[in-house]
Design an enzyme around this catalytic site. Structure first.
Site, PDB file in Angstrom:
ATOM      1  N   ASP A  41       0.900  13.289 -41.748  1.00  0.00           N
ATOM      2  CA  ASP A  41       1.129  12.886 -43.297  1.00  0.00           C
ATOM      3  C   ASP A  41       0.059  12.122 -43.645  1.00  0.00           C
ATOM      4  OD1 ASP A  41       2.260  12.614 -45.610  1.00  0.00           O
ATOM      5  OD2 ASP A  41       3.821  11.209 -45.187  1.00  0.00           O
TER       6      ASP A  41
HETATM    7 MG   LIG Z   1       3.934   6.452 -44.701  1.00  0.00          MG
END
Ligand SMILES: [Mg+2]
Ligand SMILES: Nc1ncnc2c1ncn2[C@@H]1O[C@H](COP(=O)(O)OP(=O)(O)O)[C@@H](O)[C@H]1O
Length: 269
Positions: free
Chosen positions: A176
């Site tokens: 991410d």
């Molecule tokens: Mg984060």
């Protein structure tokens, strides 16, 4: 526990009243599981601040120690269905233990990541919930905050690109990579120090398209954050600066490398 990578003798693995804990005794001493008890931490006045990523991170202050506690939570649609619970397969596959081990491994290899302090999972039937604690990186702000506040120097963007390359060259895939998972601080001589955080679901991989996908994800995150802000907060020139740093990172790798200190361990994807 069958560790994927060698763990030092300072790493302790312990059954606690309501779960299993992994911690670095050289940082945390003889740590008790109540360090994960948010209500108790609050009551004792040990929470000094909190920050938002996908979830909430609590900044703990105990004497001179400054740590960050995160409780694993699901995002998106699943958040309403199962909140903070995950299916248990094996200890090594729990989110907190996997992230702890990867971060420990990267830290020992000398990469700019926060030192992991402790991780815990609590099992209930075939599900578990989990938490992780890392050392707080002092005097930092996220790249997202920096962009919101104003334009960054070209040097800062180059430093971010170089840092990303460092991880990619060692096969570290960040699941991410967004502007809230990149922290900026000041390094000696006015340059920008860059760290990566939040290795939940990250891992080591052989070279592949995943590294481009990481960059695309970051670009989208920067666009989203800068939407509606004055254009100079994040410009094409900034992105090119980042990409230049990324390329330079590669060029640097072809130069003779300094002898690594005995403390560092090699990474193997
Ligand atoms: Mg984060
Ligand atoms: N070690 C750390 N030092 C300083 N700040 C941190 C640290 N870890 C997390 N933070 C702050 O907390 C936020 C959320 O933490 P993060 O690890 O990204 O969790 P998540 O995104 O899963 O909620 C980050 O964006 C950052 O602002």
């Amino acid at each position: 526990m069958s560790a994927k990578w060698p763990l030092g003798s300072e790493v302790k693995h312990r059954q606690v009243a309501d779960g299993t804990m992994l911690y670095d005794a050289s940082r945390a001493g003889n740590l008790q599981a109540d360090i994960f008890d948010l209500a108790q931490l609050r009551q004792r006045g040990l929470i000094e601040a909190e920050a938002r990523g996908r979830g909430t991170a609590w900044f703990i202050r105990m004497d001179s120690r400054r740590w960050v506690l995160r409780h694993y939570r699901r995002g998106g649609l699943m958040a309403r269905i199962s909140g903070d619970r995950y299916r248990f397969r094996s200890e090594d596959e729990t989110r907190p233990f996997t992230e702890w081990q990867l971060t420990y491994h990267l830290y020992r290899a000398g990469l700019p990541v926060p030192a992991p302090v402790a991780a815990r999972y609590v099992r209930r039937g075939d599900t578990y919930s989990g938490d992780i604690i890392t050392e707080r990186l002092p005097d930092t702000r996220t790249l997202a905050q920096a962009v919101q506040e104003g334009p960054q120097s070209l040097l800062a963007w180059i430093s971010v690109g170089r840092c990303l390359r460092l991880f990619h060259d060692r096969g570290v895939c960040h699941a991410d990579l967004n502007a809230r998972n990149i922290l900026l601080g000041t390094a000696p001589g006015l340059s920008t120090a860059v760290w990566l955080i939040d290795f939940d679901r990250g891992g080591l991989r052989k070279p592949g398209w995943w590294s481009d996908a990481n960059l695309v994800r970051l670009r989208r995150s920067l666009e989203k954050i800068s939407w509606g802000l004055p254009p100079e907060h994040f410009s094409e020139a900034d992105w090119h600066g980042l990409l230049d740093g990324y390329q330079q990172g590669h060029a640097q790798r072809t130069l003779p490398r300094p002898v690594t200190s005995p403390q560092t361990t090699p990474l193997e994807p």
